[in-house]
Write a protein that holds these residues in place. Structure first.
Motif, PDB file in Angstrom:
ATOM      1  N   GLY A  84       0.827  -1.076   0.109  1.00 45.26           N
ATOM      2  CA  GLY A  84      -0.052  -0.084  -0.126  1.00 45.26           C
ATOM      3  C   GLY A  84       0.867   1.131   0.043  1.00 45.26           C
ATOM      4  N   SER A  85       1.976   1.222   0.780  1.00 43.94           N
ATOM      5  CA  SER A  85       2.845   2.333   1.053  1.00 43.94           C
ATOM      6  C   SER A  85       3.594   2.697  -0.025  1.00 43.94           C
ATOM      7  CB  SER A  85       3.629   2.321   2.198  1.00 43.94           C
ATOM      8  OG  SER A  85       2.797   2.263   3.399  1.00 43.94           O
ATOM      9  N   PHE A  86       3.986   1.719  -0.832  1.00 46.21           N
ATOM     10  CA  PHE A  86       4.954   1.978  -2.067  1.00 46.21           C
ATOM     11  C   PHE A  86       4.285   2.164  -3.370  1.00 46.21           C
ATOM     12  CE2 PHE A  86       8.102   0.134   0.971  1.00 46.21           C
ATOM     13  CZ  PHE A  86       9.191   1.319   0.514  1.00 46.21           C
ATOM     14  N   VAL A  87       3.229   1.436  -3.454  1.00 50.91           N
ATOM     15  CA  VAL A  87       2.645   1.612  -4.761  1.00 50.91           C
ATOM     16  C   VAL A  87       1.857   2.967  -4.826  1.00 50.91           C
ATOM     17  CG1 VAL A  87       0.729   0.803  -6.265  1.00 50.91           C
ATOM     18  CG2 VAL A  87       2.162  -0.839  -4.863  1.00 50.91           C
ATOM     19  N   ALA A  88       1.447   3.508  -3.579  1.00 47.50           N
ATOM     20  CA  ALA A  88       0.754   4.563  -3.508  1.00 47.50           C
ATOM     21  C   ALA A  88       1.878   5.936  -4.036  1.00 47.50           C
ATOM     22  CB  ALA A  88       0.128   5.122  -2.184  1.00 47.50           C
ATOM     23  N   LEU A  89       2.994   5.875  -3.820  1.00 50.24           N
ATOM     24  CA  LEU A  89       3.919   6.678  -4.296  1.00 50.24           C
ATOM     25  C   LEU A  89       3.772   7.196  -5.741  1.00 50.24           C
ATOM     26  CD1 LEU A  89       7.103   5.540  -2.281  1.00 50.24           C
ATOM     27  CD2 LEU A  89       5.515   7.506  -1.699  1.00 50.24           C
ATOM     28  N   VAL A  90       3.594   6.177  -6.570  1.00 53.05           N
ATOM     29  CA  VAL A  90       3.541   6.405  -8.046  1.00 53.05           C
ATOM     30  C   VAL A  90       2.254   6.774  -8.678  1.00 53.05           C
ATOM     31  CG1 VAL A  90       5.584   5.088  -8.348  1.00 53.05           C
ATOM     32  CG2 VAL A  90       3.395   3.972  -8.531  1.00 53.05           C
ATOM     33  N   LEU A  98      -4.681  15.662   5.412  1.00 55.96           N
ATOM     34  CA  LEU A  98      -3.609  14.998   5.112  1.00 55.96           C
ATOM     35  C   LEU A  98      -2.140  14.751   6.156  1.00 55.96           C
ATOM     36  CD1 LEU A  98      -3.088  16.993   1.624  1.00 55.96           C
ATOM     37  CD2 LEU A  98      -3.666  14.706   2.060  1.00 55.96           C
ATOM     38  N   LEU A  99      -2.193  15.653   6.979  1.00 49.39           N
ATOM     39  CA  LEU A  99      -1.595  15.489   8.335  1.00 49.39           C
ATOM     40  C   LEU A  99      -1.878  14.252   8.968  1.00 49.39           C
ATOM     41  CD1 LEU A  99      -0.622  19.159   9.178  1.00 49.39           C
ATOM     42  CD2 LEU A  99       1.057  17.375   8.096  1.00 49.39           C
ATOM     43  N   SER A 100      -3.094  14.032   9.271  1.00 51.87           N
ATOM     44  CA  SER A 100      -3.779  12.971  10.036  1.00 51.87           C
ATOM     45  C   SER A 100      -3.748  11.698   9.415  1.00 51.87           C
ATOM     46  CB  SER A 100      -5.231  13.433  10.360  1.00 51.87           C
ATOM     47  OG  SER A 100      -5.771  12.320  11.347  1.00 51.87           O
ATOM     48  N   LEU A 101      -3.664  11.624   7.906  1.00 50.15           N
ATOM     49  CA  LEU A 101      -3.658  10.433   7.286  1.00 50.15           C
ATOM     50  C   LEU A 101      -2.138  10.045   7.306  1.00 50.15           C
ATOM     51  CD1 LEU A 101      -5.686  11.131   4.191  1.00 50.15           C
ATOM     52  CD2 LEU A 101      -6.159   9.231   5.916  1.00 50.15           C
ATOM     53  N   ALA A 102      -1.001  11.327   7.383  1.00 53.18           N
ATOM     54  CA  ALA A 102       0.238  10.649   7.506  1.00 53.18           C
ATOM     55  C   ALA A 102       0.823  10.322   8.861  1.00 53.18           C
ATOM     56  CB  ALA A 102       1.093  11.895   7.032  1.00 53.18           C
ATOM     57  N   LEU A 117       8.738   2.613  10.123  1.00 54.71           N
ATOM     58  CA  LEU A 117       9.479   2.854   9.011  1.00 54.71           C
ATOM     59  C   LEU A 117       8.340   2.868   7.826  1.00 54.71           C
ATOM     60  CD1 LEU A 117      12.368   0.270   9.462  1.00 54.71           C
ATOM     61  CD2 LEU A 117      12.500   2.776   9.709  1.00 54.71           C
ATOM     62  N   LEU A 118       7.501   1.969   7.610  1.00 55.47           N
ATOM     63  CA  LEU A 118       6.435   1.953   6.412  1.00 55.47           C
ATOM     64  C   LEU A 118       5.569   3.247   6.676  1.00 55.47           C
ATOM     65  CD1 LEU A 118       5.852  -1.863   6.326  1.00 55.47           C
ATOM     66  CD2 LEU A 118       7.007  -0.371   4.474  1.00 55.47           C
ATOM     67  N   SER A 119       5.417   3.781   7.840  1.00 59.39           N
ATOM     68  CA  SER A 119       4.468   5.034   8.068  1.00 59.39           C
ATOM     69  C   SER A 119       5.342   6.261   7.558  1.00 59.39           C
ATOM     70  CB  SER A 119       4.021   5.089   9.553  1.00 59.39           C
ATOM     71  OG  SER A 119       3.244   4.301   9.851  1.00 59.39           O
ATOM     72  N   ALA A 120       6.741   6.291   7.740  1.00 61.03           N
ATOM     73  CA  ALA A 120       7.416   7.022   7.178  1.00 61.03           C
ATOM     74  C   ALA A 120       7.381   7.186   5.757  1.00 61.03           C
ATOM     75  CB  ALA A 120       8.982   7.141   7.799  1.00 61.03           C
ATOM     76  N   VAL A 121       7.351   6.150   4.936  1.00 64.46           N
ATOM     77  CA  VAL A 121       7.348   6.080   3.466  1.00 64.46           C
ATOM     78  C   VAL A 121       5.858   6.596   3.355  1.00 64.46           C
ATOM     79  CG1 VAL A 121       7.102   4.357   1.571  1.00 64.46           C
ATOM     80  CG2 VAL A 121       8.896   3.918   3.446  1.00 64.46           C
ATOM     81  N   ALA A 122       4.931   6.137   3.809  1.00 63.52           N
ATOM     82  CA  ALA A 122       3.523   6.383   3.542  1.00 63.52           C
ATOM     83  C   ALA A 122       3.439   7.754   3.543  1.00 63.52           C
ATOM     84  CB  ALA A 122       2.497   5.867   4.141  1.00 63.52           C
ATOM     85  N   ALA A 123       3.961   8.543   4.556  1.00 65.16           N
ATOM     86  CA  ALA A 123       3.939  10.030   4.729  1.00 65.16           C
ATOM     87  C   ALA A 123       4.231  10.900   3.523  1.00 65.16           C
ATOM     88  CB  ALA A 123       4.702  10.505   6.011  1.00 65.16           C
ATOM     89  N   TRP A 124       5.348  10.326   2.895  1.00 61.85           N
ATOM     90  CA  TRP A 124       5.501  11.128   1.415  1.00 61.85           C
ATOM     91  C   TRP A 124       4.577  11.382   0.546  1.00 61.85           C
ATOM     92  CZ3 TRP A 124       8.378  14.629  -0.458  1.00 61.85           C
ATOM     93  CH2 TRP A 124       8.415  14.659  -2.082  1.00 61.85           C
TER      94      TRP A 124
END
Length: 280
Positions: free
Chosen positions: A89-95, A181-185, A217-224
């Motif tokens: 979920g985190s990595f695929v959302a990035l693109v 957005l801050l809350s989602l992150a 760590l994955l939450s930090a990726v998702a925050a981007w």
């Protein structure tokens, strides 16, 4: 139940697969982005909160209360699937370039985080899941209300670039979007931070430190990918949005979602007690 019955693990896993399909956990997630993108935004907003909350309520009732003795059968599977779900979920959302498709993968990542509460087990974990679902409802409904306003005339999708320059054209709407957005992150002082914090606390208390570290760590990726939208709103120039007419009903939804997202961050213990009371 006869725990020595060889059919019991198979029956448990089949039941678990059906419920994990409902929450969009990996590898049963492929329907989520297509449905999010293809459905009208109000329907997507309803599905993203109602279906997920109902599915987790059923999982809690079945696996953490009525059939809690089956935990040795499903807990390792749940731990592995939760990490895999957060990762995909985190990595695929990035693109993603479509905001609704991005939020679909975001919801998958959030489902993985919620599943960690199931791995932790116990009353504290169940309470943290209920609080997470409450906060998730506020912030998700809020950001979808913004999407509905920005994409009334869009026929071919909801590009993320529609958020460009929103702070210049509609500062109030941009500020509310910023809160969601801050809350989602999971960034304080919003409710999303404490929703994740209490799940992580339950994990650490039960000795699942490695899972807690992976979740951080994955939450930090998702925050981007949330920060990317914030940058579009406050750094990029406006993309020529038409005048946005906010109806009283949308205003009401936005205000309730904003207040709920902020209050759950400012008064987390009160809402945690409320969530604990709902478990009785």
């Amino acid at each position: 139940l006869d725990l020595s019955d060889p059919m019991l693990p198979l029956a448990t896993l089949f039941m678990l697969v059906g419920l994990l399909f409902k929450v969009g956990a990996v590898p049963f997630h492929m329907w989520v982005p297509d449905i999010y993108e293809g459905a009208p935004s109000p329907i997507t907003a309803y599905m993203s909160v109602a279906a997920k909350a109902a599915a987790f309520a059923v999982i809690i009732r079945i696996f953490m209360q009525d059939l809690s003795m089956l935990q040795p059968i499903w807990i390792l599977n749940m731990a592995a699937i939760s990490v895999l779900t957060m990762t995909v979920g985190s990595f695929v959302a990035l693109v993603q370039k479509n905001i609704k498709r991005m939020l679909a993968y975001s919801s998958i990542a959030h489902a993985g985080f919620l599943m960690l509460g199931l791995v932790a087990g116990g009353k504290e974990a169940m309470t943290s899941i209920m609080l997470y679902l409450l906060v998730y409802t506020f912030m998700t409904v809020g950001i979808f209300a913004v999407i509905i306003l920005l994409n009334k005339s869009v026929l071919l999708g909801e590009p993320i670039e529609d958020f460009s320059g929103l702070a210049n054209n509609h500062p109030g709407l941009a500020f509310m979007s910023l809160i969601f957005l801050l809350s989602l992150a999971g960034i304080p002082p919003t409710g999303g931070f404490f929703a994740k914090f209490y799940v992580l606390t339950a994990l650490v208390d039960k000795g699942h430190v490695v899972l807690a570290v992976l979740a951080v760590l994955l939450s930090a990726v998702a925050a981007w990918f949330y920060i990317r939208i914030i940058m579009l709103m406050y750094v990029q120039q406006p993309a020529g949005q038409a005048e946005i007419h906010i109806t009283p009903s949308i205003w009401t939804v936005l205000l309730i979602a904003t207040v709920g997202t902020l209050l759950t961050g400012l008064l987390p213990s009160w809402f945690l007690d409320f969530a604990a009371g709902s478990m009785r």
